[in-house]
Scaffold this active site. Structure first.
Site, PDB file in Angstrom:
ATOM      1  N   PRO A   2       0.776  -1.365   0.098  1.00 25.19           N
ATOM      2  CA  PRO A   2      -0.185   0.065   0.019  1.00 25.19           C
ATOM      3  C   PRO A   2       0.744   1.154  -0.077  1.00 25.19           C
ATOM      4  O   PRO A   2       1.872   1.507   0.995  1.00 25.19           O
ATOM      5  CB  PRO A   2      -0.904  -0.138   1.391  1.00 25.19           C
ATOM      6  CG  PRO A   2      -0.035  -1.171   2.079  1.00 25.19           C
ATOM      7  CD  PRO A   2       0.796  -1.839   1.141  1.00 25.19           C
ATOM      8  N   GLU A   3       0.904   2.063  -1.078  1.00 25.27           N
ATOM      9  CA  GLU A   3       1.242   3.335  -1.119  1.00 25.27           C
ATOM     10  C   GLU A   3       0.258   4.511  -1.282  1.00 25.27           C
ATOM     11  O   GLU A   3      -0.901   4.316  -0.924  1.00 25.27           O
ATOM     12  CB  GLU A   3       1.986   3.346  -2.708  1.00 25.27           C
ATOM     13  CG  GLU A   3       3.274   1.940  -2.690  1.00 25.27           C
ATOM     14  CD  GLU A   3       3.988   2.009  -3.863  1.00 25.27           C
ATOM     15  OE1 GLU A   3       4.354   2.971  -4.261  1.00 25.27           O
ATOM     16  OE2 GLU A   3       4.340   0.893  -4.184  1.00 25.27           O
TER      17      GLU A   3
END
Length: 274
Positions: A2-3
């Site tokens: 997750p960015e």
DNA sequence: CCTATCTCCTGTAGGC
DNA sequence: TGCCTACAGGAGATAG
């Protein structure tokens, strides 16, 4: 992993689902993931209402009506899911926040690298924020700043893009994709980029992040990102190089190569990226 | 100041 | 088939 686009999508989902709800109970099984410690975290949030959901870099933020702020870091494969409370137990749920409407927020993370931290006030949030570079969609993240940061580092350009102290929210997937679209070899020292190259990269970083947001994030097979609803993202269908080792480059047909840069998997086209 | 390496953890993949 | 090891990776800590 997750960015920015994944966390922003999660933020939006949480905003729709839990703002206005009161935290009735907290259930956990992995004490080390609750900071500063489980007891103070729980006593600080029990009975509090969620009034706003924010994001800084890769961290979702829950603002509570008692002035405290709950910060999450999902690390490699954490999930934040809102579900009806039920007995069926999910193997990797580490902590669960039960609301007054019969739903719960589940924080699942296989490797136990992630954490939830309760901050006492805005001042503590500013301490956390002070260690981070500017948000890509803020005015501080302008070309002048970007180029200045690149010019001051001899590290590989990809490593600099992913450094949260330089720029907030960019991780392996989006750094890899941006370098492909900019036609830059990820191993190049950051300070070796010409002004034109830096400008291209700056534009492409913003562009790939926008694409990630548009498709609600990247759900790679075992990277396990899901939206709050449990739905996967769709940007994986549009990746040019990430995860495409051995497959033909979409631009020139050359097989995509996978290498390691500072221990991190990196995909690139040796024809298109110089 | 700068950069590279180690560390946390556990499911999966590959070797035999 | 099953056991064993290597490996992945965000970011803080540590070493040089």
């Amino acid at each position: 992993m997750p960015e920015l686009p994944e966390i922003e999508t999660i933020r939006q989902g949480l905003e729709e689902r839990i703002v206005g709800l009161t935290i009735k109970e907290v259930v956990f099984n992995t004490p080390k993931m609750l900071l500063p410690d489980p007891e103070s975290l729980i006593s600080g949030i029990k009975g509090a209402k969620v009034i706003q959901v924010g994001r800084r870099a890769k961290m979702p933020l829950l603002f509570l009506d008692n002035g405290k702020i709950l910060v999450f870091h999902l690390k490699l494969n954490g999930q934040l899911l809102v579900r009806k409370v039920s007995k069926t137990k999910d193997r990797f749920v580490r902590v669960s926040f039960v609301f007054d409407n019969g739903e719960e927020l589940r924080f699942a993370e296989m490797r136990k690298f992630g954490w939830a931290k309760l901050l006492k006030n805005e001042a503590e949030l500013e301490e956390v924020t002070a260690r981070l570079g500017p948000e890509p969609f803020s005015k501080e993240f302008n070309f002048g700043y970007f180029q200045e940061k690149l010019s001051r580092s001899r590290r590989a350009i990809k490593i600099v893009l992913m450094d949260q102290k330089e720029f907030a929210g960019i991780g392996n997937i989006y750094a890899t994709e941006a370098l492909f679209y900019a036609g830059i070899d990820p191993r190049r020292p950051a300070n070796s980029l010409s002004e034109d190259e830096s400008d291209r990269l700056y534009q492409k970083v913003l562009w790939v992040l926008k694409q990630g947001l548009k498709y609600q994030g990247t759900t790679d097979r075992d990277l396990a990102y899901l939206q709050v609803s449990g739905e996967p993202g769709r940007f994986q269908e549009h990746l040019a190089v990430y995860g495409r080792e051995g497959k033909p480059c979409l631009r020139c047909g050359e097989p995509i190569r996978k290498i390691k840069i500072s221990g991190r998997g990196t995909y690139f086209c040796s024809q298109c990226q110089k």
